[in-house]
Design a protein around this motif. Sequence first.
Motif, PDB file in Angstrom:
ATOM      1  N   GLN A 140       2.126  29.431   5.354  1.00 43.87           N
ATOM      2  CA  GLN A 140       1.083  29.381   6.320  1.00 43.87           C
ATOM      3  C   GLN A 140      -0.722  29.780   6.332  1.00 43.87           C
ATOM      4  N   LEU A 161      -1.949  30.786   9.691  1.00 46.27           N
ATOM      5  CA  LEU A 161      -2.324  31.361  10.513  1.00 46.27           C
ATOM      6  C   LEU A 161      -3.755  30.993  11.303  1.00 46.27           C
ATOM      7  N   ARG A 203      -3.628  27.349  13.052  1.00 47.24           N
ATOM      8  CA  ARG A 203      -2.071  27.220  13.268  1.00 47.24           C
ATOM      9  C   ARG A 203      -2.985  25.550  14.471  1.00 47.24           C
ATOM     10  N   PHE A 260       2.373  27.315  12.621  1.00 44.35           N
ATOM     11  CA  PHE A 260       2.114  28.445  11.669  1.00 44.35           C
ATOM     12  C   PHE A 260       0.987  28.086  11.053  1.00 44.35           C
ATOM     13  N   SER A 302       7.144  24.554  23.341  1.00 40.62           N
ATOM     14  CA  SER A 302       6.502  25.309  23.500  1.00 40.62           C
ATOM     15  C   SER A 302       4.812  25.378  23.496  1.00 40.62           C
ATOM     16  N   GLU A 342      -1.120  22.515  24.164  1.00 41.20           N
ATOM     17  CA  GLU A 342      -1.955  22.808  23.535  1.00 41.20           C
ATOM     18  C   GLU A 342      -1.950  21.376  22.095  1.00 41.20           C
ATOM     19  N   THR A 400       3.401  29.372  35.962  1.00 41.19           N
ATOM     20  CA  THR A 400       2.148  29.281  35.622  1.00 41.19           C
ATOM     21  C   THR A 400       2.080  28.095  36.115  1.00 41.19           C
ATOM     22  N   ILE A 401       2.224  27.141  36.121  1.00 46.30           N
ATOM     23  CA  ILE A 401       2.315  25.846  37.264  1.00 46.30           C
ATOM     24  C   ILE A 401       1.728  26.004  38.841  1.00 46.30           C
ATOM     25  N   GLU A 405      -0.918  27.543  39.365  1.00 45.18           N
ATOM     26  CA  GLU A 405      -2.239  26.739  39.165  1.00 45.18           C
ATOM     27  C   GLU A 405      -2.121  25.735  40.274  1.00 45.18           C
ATOM     28  N   SER A 429       1.303  30.999  25.112  1.00 45.71           N
ATOM     29  CA  SER A 429       1.270  29.776  24.957  1.00 45.71           C
ATOM     30  C   SER A 429       0.420  29.559  26.214  1.00 45.71           C
ATOM     31  N   ASP A 430       0.080  30.136  27.608  1.00 42.92           N
ATOM     32  CA  ASP A 430      -0.101  29.182  28.960  1.00 42.92           C
ATOM     33  C   ASP A 430      -1.433  30.889  29.310  1.00 42.92           C
ATOM     34  N   ARG A 479      -4.360  28.095  29.902  1.00 43.50           N
ATOM     35  CA  ARG A 479      -4.851  27.086  30.348  1.00 43.50           C
ATOM     36  C   ARG A 479      -5.443  28.069  31.399  1.00 43.50           C
ATOM     37  N   ASP A 484      -4.124  37.834  16.654  1.00 43.99           N
ATOM     38  CA  ASP A 484      -5.449  36.467  16.925  1.00 43.99           C
ATOM     39  C   ASP A 484      -4.365  35.300  16.826  1.00 43.99           C
ATOM     40  N   THR A 485      -3.814  35.720  16.311  1.00 41.83           N
ATOM     41  CA  THR A 485      -2.907  34.729  15.724  1.00 41.83           C
ATOM     42  C   THR A 485      -1.175  34.182  16.742  1.00 41.83           C
ATOM     43  N   VAL A 486      -0.102  34.438  16.240  1.00 43.85           N
ATOM     44  CA  VAL A 486       0.418  34.322  16.818  1.00 43.85           C
ATOM     45  C   VAL A 486       0.553  34.491  18.007  1.00 43.85           C
ATOM     46  N   GLN A 541      11.579  33.980  21.601  1.00 44.01           N
ATOM     47  CA  GLN A 541      10.964  32.363  20.841  1.00 44.01           C
ATOM     48  C   GLN A 541       9.927  34.181  19.978  1.00 44.01           C
ATOM     49  N   GLU A 565       8.889  34.318  16.433  1.00 45.75           N
ATOM     50  CA  GLU A 565       7.410  33.735  15.678  1.00 45.75           C
ATOM     51  C   GLU A 565       7.111  35.184  14.715  1.00 45.75           C
ATOM     52  N   ALA A 617       5.875  34.913  10.618  1.00 49.28           N
ATOM     53  CA  ALA A 617       4.963  35.273   9.823  1.00 49.28           C
ATOM     54  C   ALA A 617       5.143  36.141   9.033  1.00 49.28           C
TER      55      ALA A 617
END
Lengths: 296, 509
Positions: free
Chosen positions: A62, A64, A67, A82, A256, A260, B233-234, B237, B250-251, B254, B303-305, B360, B364, B368
Amino acid sequence: MKPSDAKKQRTLAAETWRRFRKNKLALSGMIVLLALVLIALSTIVIDLVTDNAIYNNYVIKQNLRLRLQGPSKAHIFGLDEFGRDIFMRMIWAVRYSLFMGTIAIALSTVVGVLLGSIAGYYGKVTDNIIMRFMDVLLAIPSMLLATAIVAALGTSLTNVLIAIAISYVPTFARTVRASVLTIKDQEFIEAARAMGASDLRIIFKYILPNSMAPLIVQATLGVAGAILSIAGLSFLGLGIQPPTPEWGSMLSSARSYIREGWHITVIPGLGIMITILALNVMGDGLRDALDPRLKN
Amino acid sequence: MKKMLTVLLVLLCSAALFAGGSAESSKPAATGYKDTITVGQGADVTSFDPHIGKETPAVAVTNHIFDTLVDTDPVTGEVVPQIAEKWEVVSPTSYRFFIRKGLTFHNGEALDADDVKFSLDRAIASGSVSYIVDFIKEVKIEDQYTVLVTTKAPYGPTLRNLAVPFAAIVPKDYVSANPDILKTKPVGTGPYKFVSWTQNDNAKLEAFEQYYKGAPQTKNLIIKVIPEASQRTIALETGELDIVYDVLVSDMKRVRENKNLTLLEAPSLTCFYISFNMRKPPFDSQLVRQAINMAIDRQLLVDTVNSGTGAPADEIIAPAVYGYYSTGVWEYNPAKAKQLLAQAGYPNGFSATLWVNNNQSRVEMCQAIQEMLREIGITVKVEVMEFGTFISRTTAGEHDMGYFGWVTSTKDADYTYYSLQHSSQQGAPGNRSFIADPEVDRLVMLGRTSADTKVRDAAYKDLAIKLKEVANNAPIIYTAITAGANKKVEGFVLDPIGYHRLETVKVSK
């Protein structure tokens, strides 16, 4: 020797190949599949030779910070959620999709052939017991059946194989039974029986070789279905567990992030699509080539 | 015939359009604010009875209908008066509450000491929420507006527990007549009264004009259920919703980038952590547990996941909780982690499983972490299971490592420390690292039984330091409470607990 004599001497395989070759679409499907098999085999060899070094450092490694990066020169298919290289994952995933599909279908073919030929050859009560059970299995949609089996047995590679194999057994059993029924009353079977051949010998030596054609077609198309089922199960989280790359689970975990980065869903999706398409056109080509009615 | 139908349809459509248009323009534009706030959340109310429905989506609604004796300020976290206008601590085991005079329930019933006693007794008897009030020995009515609450033992978090929405005050006469009435027709003293509920669709509330703090800013409150986070979210919007709770990680981007919307974030009371099963080798080794703690780069995960929301965790209670003492986030040092593993007798690492439920974002996170542990030689297999199975199997102690989340819903450290660290709470109550350490037990009980904040502060400080050393859990992240709101929304404050009061909110047109 007259040309017509030469034609007669061709074996079934050669005759089929001659006709299959003419179908350009089926041929290209086969080429794609051969390429995939080659890729899968070479990744297995690479893993053996390098003691999983490539796998550990490129496939499940990975990063990260990078990503969801889009396709670039360094990573032609981009990076996933990832920061793993999607190109490497796609390549390493081939073996799971392709070989697991093939193994699952091989398993169900063996079981299906056994059950189907026994049912077709002996008939009466045996036939009824086996085929009614197959009907019950058929009544349940194969995906649902596989999901239920995996849910009951637990998620692992072997269980996914077993689940898919079981869900495809009825199709093979029915196909084989049907051709056994048409063959078993023919004269050469009667001749074999008159000469004292055992039931086993008759089934395996005389009946099955003559019912190979529909079986081959069914198996080729079955592999396509099985690959889809494996991808589907993985998509639902019941198939191959992370971080092992598999197209279905890649697609599932990417969904998901679809807003993006387009590449992380589109690429595994294309992989599945191309493989299934190749298998299907090849299966169709094989059927046309093997179908006696099309013989010229 | 077909043509005629088409013509008819077109006419109907245009008529509808026209009607819609004229209705819009006939609305009074004088106030400049909308008379309705529409909010979207992910799940429906489980029960309108505050002594039953303790799940966040239920409290997000019933919170507006019912009040509690005291409240905690969403910003400062201090205990503030609500139904009780003041209180005094008579002794370490008894508290006297003076009830605000002139309060009425939505049905017109007046609120007095009788209702308070009835409500607390009812909460204690409830199978769902009694754990929040079962420290109470007796509620005694001293006069019409005074109650004396005595506790079984000195209990530090008393006031904070009484501020939890499950300790709601309900009307005695109304509820005694029909004990189930609150499930369908809730009546309280809160800023909004109940209007209607359509299951799995929406709950409608209307302002209670006689609210003691003054009527709410907006007349109507509609809370809609939209299970799919991206759909919420939609809806935000498109302007269908004014506020949405729980924006998908992930939204977030946006919502942030949309110039009509704002993403609100506040530190939550939730911590996600890995519990090591101390009964199983190699997790019985403190060095192994410390090594794993050291191998996880928490800032990178945030920061990432987690798309930059939340914060790296240094403890299993969040900074917004009373009793939090910062011991500093574990240093990320894979080289030292390897050394510790070697010291513990695992120079080549080992294999273990990490269990997680099928959510999910949690999976994730585990993937990681799996990779981070691989770097120090630990081969982790992430096993995803359904929530019920996950809970029952970790309760039985079958896990190596489990990825858990815990909300300190009373905002008091005792709630989490007692359940997760005390040796008497192993298994189902929460202690799934199966820690049984006399010193930890002593400090947990000291913090629990003292009403003196100085004693409590000291106990929780010592405890935090001790727990970091024992490292029975690896705290990973503190999540953020998120909500998306239209820029036109004014006066909306996020409460770290996850349910927000909207009586001060108004939406300009």
